[in-house]
Scaffold this motif. Structure first.
Motif, PDB file in Angstrom:
ATOM      1  N   HIS A  61       5.705   3.721   4.644  1.00 53.30           N
ATOM      2  CA  HIS A  61       5.035   4.425   3.547  1.00 53.30           C
ATOM      3  C   HIS A  61       3.787   5.085   4.112  1.00 53.30           C
ATOM      4  CE1 HIS A  61       4.059   4.178  -1.038  1.00 53.30           C
ATOM      5  NE2 HIS A  61       3.865   5.379  -0.561  1.00 53.30           N
ATOM      6  N   TYR A  63       0.289   7.590   4.271  1.00 55.43           N
ATOM      7  CA  TYR A  63      -0.906   7.800   3.461  1.00 55.43           C
ATOM      8  C   TYR A  63      -0.653   8.932   2.471  1.00 55.43           C
ATOM      9  CZ  TYR A  63      -5.773   8.895   2.314  1.00 55.43           C
ATOM     10  OH  TYR A  63      -6.943   9.114   1.663  1.00 55.43           O
ATOM     11  N   GLY A  73      -2.225   7.013  -5.778  1.00 57.29           N
ATOM     12  CA  GLY A  73      -2.017   7.445  -4.399  1.00 57.29           C
ATOM     13  C   GLY A  73      -1.697   6.230  -3.551  1.00 57.29           C
ATOM     14  N   HIS A  74      -1.544   6.437  -2.283  1.00 58.51           N
ATOM     15  CA  HIS A  74      -1.317   5.340  -1.340  1.00 58.51           C
ATOM     16  C   HIS A  74      -2.415   5.421  -0.301  1.00 58.51           C
ATOM     17  CE1 HIS A  74       0.888   3.025   1.863  1.00 58.51           C
ATOM     18  NE2 HIS A  74       0.933   2.233   0.821  1.00 58.51           N
ATOM     19  N   ARG A  75      -3.408   4.574  -0.437  1.00 57.29           N
ATOM     20  CA  ARG A  75      -4.642   4.652   0.341  1.00 57.29           C
ATOM     21  C   ARG A  75      -4.533   3.880   1.658  1.00 57.29           C
ATOM     22  NH1 ARG A  75      -5.398   4.970  -5.027  1.00 57.29           N
ATOM     23  NH2 ARG A  75      -7.083   6.263  -5.826  1.00 57.29           N
ATOM     24  N   ASP A  78       1.790   1.842   5.416  1.00 56.04           N
ATOM     25  CA  ASP A  78       2.542   0.593   5.522  1.00 56.04           C
ATOM     26  C   ASP A  78       3.358   0.630   6.807  1.00 56.04           C
ATOM     27  OD1 ASP A  78       1.465  -0.093   3.114  1.00 56.04           O
ATOM     28  OD2 ASP A  78       3.306   0.165   1.973  1.00 56.04           O
ATOM     29  N   HIS A 146       1.990  -5.092  -2.160  1.00 53.97           N
ATOM     30  CA  HIS A 146       2.973  -4.033  -2.409  1.00 53.97           C
ATOM     31  C   HIS A 146       3.832  -3.707  -1.191  1.00 53.97           C
ATOM     32  CE1 HIS A 146       0.081  -1.458  -0.317  1.00 53.97           C
ATOM     33  NE2 HIS A 146       1.114  -0.684  -0.083  1.00 53.97           N
ATOM     34  N   ALA A 147       3.396  -4.066   0.002  1.00 47.32           N
ATOM     35  CA  ALA A 147       4.169  -3.777   1.211  1.00 47.32           C
ATOM     36  C   ALA A 147       5.434  -4.638   1.235  1.00 47.32           C
ATOM     37  CB  ALA A 147       3.328  -4.040   2.454  1.00 47.32           C
ATOM     38  N   HIS A 153       0.017  -3.446   5.319  1.00 46.06           N
ATOM     39  CA  HIS A 153      -0.693  -2.266   4.817  1.00 46.06           C
ATOM     40  C   HIS A 153      -1.968  -2.115   5.635  1.00 46.06           C
ATOM     41  CE1 HIS A 153      -2.151   0.704   1.939  1.00 46.06           C
ATOM     42  NE2 HIS A 153      -3.320   0.105   2.059  1.00 46.06           N
ATOM     43  N   GLY A 155      -5.318   0.085   5.764  1.00 52.22           N
ATOM     44  CA  GLY A 155      -6.181   1.032   5.066  1.00 52.22           C
ATOM     45  C   GLY A 155      -7.515   1.175   5.772  1.00 52.22           C
ATOM     46  N   TYR A 162     -11.617   6.162   0.954  1.00 53.70           N
ATOM     47  CA  TYR A 162     -10.425   5.970   1.765  1.00 53.70           C
ATOM     48  C   TYR A 162     -10.077   7.237   2.525  1.00 53.70           C
ATOM     49  CZ  TYR A 162      -9.441   1.405  -0.163  1.00 53.70           C
ATOM     50  OH  TYR A 162      -9.521   0.081  -0.495  1.00 53.70           O
ATOM     51  N   ASN A 164      -7.177   8.775   5.751  1.00 50.59           N
ATOM     52  CA  ASN A 164      -5.920   8.528   6.439  1.00 50.59           C
ATOM     53  C   ASN A 164      -6.218   7.823   7.766  1.00 50.59           C
ATOM     54  OD1 ASN A 164      -3.468   8.652   7.814  1.00 50.59           O
ATOM     55  ND2 ASN A 164      -2.990  10.692   7.053  1.00 50.59           N
TER      56      ASN A 164
END
Length: 181
Positions: A61, A63, A73-75, A78, A146-147, A153, A155, A162, A164
């Protein structure tokens, strides 16, 4: 398919630069990416100090920046392990937090200069205040969050915002504007 840390960064850089399915021959042949020559020595040294938190993995997954500070969003990124389950510090710093959050183990490392990383889920964590070097173990892949099982994950926050994580790994290409028609 699994990648080494450098190969994964190069593959993602290609996808971000030219889109899926279009792989330049230099990358397809296994060439390694490097920082653009116009980056200064200080920037190159900063990027050289960062590494991936897993030795062998695939990105499950990427960024995805939110549209605004509180938007979806996905901060982070994964990473699914393709080998050992050891989680390592991505750069030198001090463990600022290590403990459970919402049923999963979280390790936060303050790298100075406003940069803080968060790794989750992690088990067997170090004690807060522990100094770590880039590549030092900070635990093993845990459960929860969530991973997907077997994934971590990764971050990064810069001055509380946050970013990338690939920006610090030196393999995020510059944006290229393409004609719309």
């Amino acid at each position: 398919m699994t990648f080494s840390a450098r190969a994964a960064a190069a593959a993602v850089a290609v996808l971000l630069a030219v889109g899926p399915g279009a792989v330049p021959p230099a990358v397809a042949g296994g060439a390694e990416t490097s920082a653009p020559p116009e980056r200064g020595a200080a920037e190159a040294a900063r990027l050289a100090a960062w590494r991936w938190p897993l030795d062998s993995f695939r990105i499950t997954h990427p960024y995805a920046a939110p549209a605004h500070r509180y938007g979806p969003g996905h901060r982070g990124i994964d990473l699914e392990s393709a080998g050992e389950d050891m989680v390592r510090s991505p750069a030198a710093g001090v463990v600022a937090f290590a403990g459970p959050v919402a049923g999963r183990g979280v390790v936060t490392i303050d790298h100075g200069g406003g940069l803080v990383t968060t790794l989750e889920p992690v088990s067997g964590m170090p004690v807060p205040g522990t100094r770590v070097a880039a590549g030092d173990p900070v635990g093993s892949i845990g459960h929860g969050g969530h991973a997907a099982p077997g994934a971590v994950h990764f971050g990064v926050r810069e001055h509380g915002e946050y970013i990338n994580p690939m920006l610090l790994l030196g393999d995020l290409p510059r944006a290229i504007l393409l004609p719309c028609c």
